[in-house]
Design a protein around this motif. Sequence first.
Motif: not given
Length: 346
Positions: A166-173, A235-249, A257-262
């Motif tokens: 479920g986590g992989l399906a929700g994250f990658f879509g 994954k729609q939270n601001d800290y996840v978007q910030a991590a993505r903008a900073l180049g996190a894989g 970021h996602v799993a501990p909060n989900a």
Amino acid sequence: MPEPERPEAPGGYDPVGPRPGEAMSPTGQGGAMDLALQEAESVEGVAVAKESGPAGTAGAPGPREKARSLWSDAWHQLRRNPVFIVSALIILFLVVISLWPQLIASGDPLQCDLSKSQQGSAPGHPFGYDTQGCDVYTRTVYGARASITVGICATVGAALLGSVLGGLAGFFGGWGDSLLSRVADIFFGIPVVLGGLVFLSVVTGTTVWPVVGFIVLLGWPQLARIARGSVITAKQNDYVQAARALGAGNARMLLRHVAPNAVAPVIVVATIALGTYISLEATLSFLGVGLRPPTVSWGIDISNAATQIRNAPHMLLWPAGALSVTVLAFIMLGDAVRDALDPKLR
């Protein structure tokens, strides 16, 4: 001739007394007393300010006090919840006797005496005997091992499988998310008891693992949906978007970021489902397709006692009571964990 002016003390107070023609201070003691009162009030105000915090509001945390995280705050709430304390103590006692049943039961659950068939309570045998002359107390104590083992192993297996998928399906879509949703719908359409009758009648065995495998097979879609929805929200939270903008894989964002909060909703549902899985194992064993003799199980004892409920009700009372208390304890624990992890319910 005008009177020379005297120098005033700091703050405009006269250490000697009022000048001629001036009124006395409200205290009636002169300027020296007023100065002392002002100093005392200033010291008291500083003390109150220190206690009330830097903003001057009562109850505000001091500069050294750190804000609690979600898990520490949840533990802080659980320690003060009597429902959690009672259910946790019951579960701890059940786990201990399932690991070491000889601590409170010295007999052998498979040692029977037909001459004592269906007899009531006796010295050293407080629960009486069953149809085969076995000690009901000993079998009730040893029956906790199978039920607790099935419940914990099935819950861990379903939670891991459902969370990962479920986590992989929700994250990658994408197409993977659609495929998982359709597969989960198929499993949701299978009746649990009917599926157990078909599956376990084909897979024979006297151990707990076929029952565990069946419960995991039908239990993971529910937890997968919970994990999928929680990951999509996180994954729609601001800290996840910030991590993505900073180049996190993707792996770093998912694990850091996602799993501990989900994971909190998954833990709540899994804790409540654990009690349901224990009752499901007892139901399947009662129907004769779950655990089989010589395994000692509450479901098997309830099945054997069902036909003798009029002649020997004690055979049904004790294993059924132990099963009910166990299921209720896990459901109460899940409710307490849900209240602690969900800020909206506080």
